[in-house]
Design an enzyme around this catalytic site. Sequence first.
Site, short mmCIF file in Angstrom:
data_model
loop_
_atom_site.label_atom_id
_atom_site.label_comp_id
_atom_site.label_asym_id
_atom_site.label_seq_id
_atom_site.Cartn_x
_atom_site.Cartn_y
_atom_site.Cartn_z
N ALA A 1 -1.66 14.48 -5.73
CA ALA A 1 -0.76 15.61 -5.50
C ALA A 1 -0.64 15.87 -4.00
O ALA A 1 -1.54 15.56 -3.22
CB ALA A 1 -1.29 16.85 -6.21
N LEU B 1 -1.24 9.29 -8.43
CA LEU B 1 -1.50 10.60 -9.02
C LEU B 1 -2.09 11.54 -7.98
O LEU B 1 -2.81 12.46 -8.31
CB LEU B 1 -2.48 10.47 -10.20
CG LEU B 1 -1.90 10.03 -11.55
CD1 LEU B 1 -2.97 10.06 -12.63
CD2 LEU B 1 -0.72 10.91 -11.97
N CYS C 1 12.65 4.41 0.02
CA CYS C 1 12.88 3.84 -1.31
C CYS C 1 12.92 4.87 -2.42
O CYS C 1 13.94 5.00 -3.11
CB CYS C 1 11.81 2.80 -1.62
SG CYS C 1 11.96 1.34 -0.56
N LYS D 1 15.96 7.42 -2.65
CA LYS D 1 17.27 6.81 -2.91
C LYS D 1 17.29 6.06 -4.23
O LYS D 1 18.32 6.04 -4.91
CB LYS D 1 17.69 5.93 -1.72
CG LYS D 1 17.33 4.47 -1.84
CD LYS D 1 17.92 3.65 -0.71
CE LYS D 1 17.18 2.34 -0.52
NZ LYS D 1 17.26 1.41 -1.64
N ARG E 1 12.03 8.59 7.56
CA ARG E 1 13.09 8.80 6.57
C ARG E 1 12.59 9.63 5.39
O ARG E 1 11.57 9.30 4.79
CB ARG E 1 13.66 7.46 6.11
CG ARG E 1 14.54 6.81 7.15
CD ARG E 1 15.00 5.44 6.74
NE ARG E 1 13.91 4.46 6.80
CZ ARG E 1 14.07 3.17 6.49
NH1 ARG E 1 15.24 2.72 6.11
NH2 ARG E 1 13.04 2.34 6.57
N LEU F 1 7.28 -4.43 -1.89
CA LEU F 1 6.32 -4.17 -0.81
C LEU F 1 6.34 -2.71 -0.36
O LEU F 1 7.37 -2.04 -0.41
CB LEU F 1 6.57 -5.10 0.37
CG LEU F 1 7.95 -5.15 1.01
CD1 LEU F 1 8.13 -4.05 2.02
CD2 LEU F 1 8.14 -6.52 1.66
C1 UDX Z 1 7.52 2.21 -2.29
C2 UDX Z 1 6.98 1.35 -3.44
O1 UDX Z 1 5.56 1.58 -3.60
C3 UDX Z 1 7.25 -0.12 -3.18
O2 UDX Z 1 6.81 -0.90 -4.29
C4 UDX Z 1 8.76 -0.28 -3.00
O3 UDX Z 1 9.11 -1.62 -2.78
C5 UDX Z 1 9.25 0.59 -1.86
O4 UDX Z 1 8.91 1.96 -2.14
P1 UDX Z 1 6.77 2.90 0.17
O5 UDX Z 1 7.99 3.76 0.19
O6 UDX Z 1 6.45 2.05 1.35
O7 UDX Z 1 6.82 1.90 -1.11
O8 UDX Z 1 5.54 3.90 -0.02
P2 UDX Z 1 4.45 4.27 -1.13
O9 UDX Z 1 3.12 3.87 -0.63
O10 UDX Z 1 4.82 3.79 -2.48
O11 UDX Z 1 4.54 5.88 -1.06
C6 UDX Z 1 5.77 6.55 -1.32
C7 UDX Z 1 5.62 8.03 -1.13
O12 UDX Z 1 4.89 8.61 -2.19
C8 UDX Z 1 4.92 8.47 0.15
O13 UDX Z 1 5.62 9.58 0.68
C9 UDX Z 1 3.53 8.87 -0.31
O14 UDX Z 1 2.95 9.82 0.53
C10 UDX Z 1 3.85 9.44 -1.68
N1 UDX Z 1 2.73 9.38 -2.63
C11 UDX Z 1 2.23 8.18 -3.03
C12 UDX Z 1 2.21 10.56 -3.14
O15 UDX Z 1 2.65 11.66 -2.80
N2 UDX Z 1 1.20 10.49 -4.06
C13 UDX Z 1 0.68 9.31 -4.48
O16 UDX Z 1 -0.23 9.33 -5.32
C14 UDX Z 1 1.21 8.11 -3.95
#
Ligand code: UDX
Length: 450
Positions: free
Chosen positions: A253, A251, A261, A264, A328, A154
């Site tokens: 940027a 994708l 998550c 870590k 975080r 999630l």
């Molecule tokens: C993530 C995973 O998606 C999820 O499956 C897992 O269980 C927990 O970690 P989350 O940390 O809630 O979920 O956020 P997510 O929406 O995946 O985004 C993670 C980070 O990547 C954010 O800082 C977001 O801004 C960044 N991101 C995401 C980008 O910089 N570019 C993108 O294209 C997508």
Amino acid sequence: MARIAIVGTGYVGLTTGACMAEMGHTVCCLDINRRRVEDLRAGVIPIYEPGMDTLVATNVAAGRLRFSADYRDALSNVEFVVIAVPTPMSDDGQADLRYVVTASKQIARSLTAPAIVINKSTSPVGTADRISGILEAARPEFGPWSVVCNPEFLREGCAIDDCLHPARVVLGSRDMVAAHAVEALYESLDCPAIITDPYTAEMIKYGSNAFLAMRISFVNEVARICDALGADVTTVAKGMGLDPRIGSAFLQAGLGYGGSCFPKDVSALAGMAVSAGLDPQLLQSTRAINDGQRDWAVKRLEETLGHLEGATVAVLGLAFKPDTDDLREAPALDIIQSLIDRGASVRAYDPVAMPGAERLGVPALLCGSIEECVSGVDAVLLATDWDVFIHADWARIGQLMRGTVVFDGRNCLDPQVIARHGMNYLGVGRPGLVERTSQREARERIAAVA
Ligand code: UDX
């Protein structure tokens, strides 16, 4: 319908508990933090997650969901116990399993009859076996214990939807009967299940998160090359993503990934590889590019302003992504520190993360609104792509600012709109309206070599 106890009421535990109750099961969510349990009983949700208050209230009212701070009470007469406790990064970058170990011991002590133990905490390969060992040692009379690794995928901000409409259910166990019993808990969901051994299930979770993080670092590296040469990474990503072998997700940027998550889990997977005598170069680069993206952004802003010493910068957005108050590993926090280290004054605003920022002592002037934040600043740096920033009154922001630089750290604004209001748009790997000499020179060098 099953009787289930969930240990831990963080993002994963509370969402799993509320969603399993919504699926019709009888659930007790346990947390050792009594204050948190009292709050939950009073309907106060400890995390910012859209829809969680209603989901909890509905299921509590229906008698399917309750909260307890007492292991014996929560675990009385249950068929399944879910471990959903944090596995934070330890100082050496590996996953810290102390909460999983403590929860396993408490579960063994508190159960009055055998139950299937499900581990949802993201834990390194071998953890399901370690949990089994703890349970066997503490309560051999209930053995052999059945432990099922059942990772959660999630995302914060859309956790309920991800939990009720998952792309897959992953189950890893040495006991196939137990794995199928856990699969039956999810029978109302319409998705494939992968049933495998625990090591493989544990690796699926790390592989998935590390792969998504790697895509983000990949596109951020491409963005830096686009920036140096004058190409537009947003269109590059669109063009790449239309290839079905690539796909368009993850994708975008920007300033890089943060949250509880990706940082870590990339680190823990790299640690596992090193422990196995390997050299995980792609994982190390994923992390290095992500850390470097924050410095890159600050240097890019410094280059545009000429200097940061004495400048005032408004940082819009503190949370690591929109629709959460989670700070975080948020890029904004490192960026604020770096701006201050270079002599800038920083003002900051986030639509939901301000209480958390105050608690953390974020070293910026914390403002109550966008208008207050941008008043009199030399530059605005947009660090989180909240809708309120995308749809803000940029004409008004332009009037309130002293300078004209708008650094869109998430590539979510329309450069033309910003320019129309007399401001100087700067994105991550998007060409500005005026070509930089360095971009032309770099292209000329490449053409000369070719
Ligand atoms: C993530 C995973 O998606 C999820 O499956 C897992 O269980 C927990 O970690 P989350 O940390 O809630 O979920 O956020 P997510 O929406 O995946 O985004 C993670 C980070 O990547 C954010 O800082 C977001 O801004 C960044 N991101 C995401 C980008 O910089 N570019 C993108 O294209 C997508």
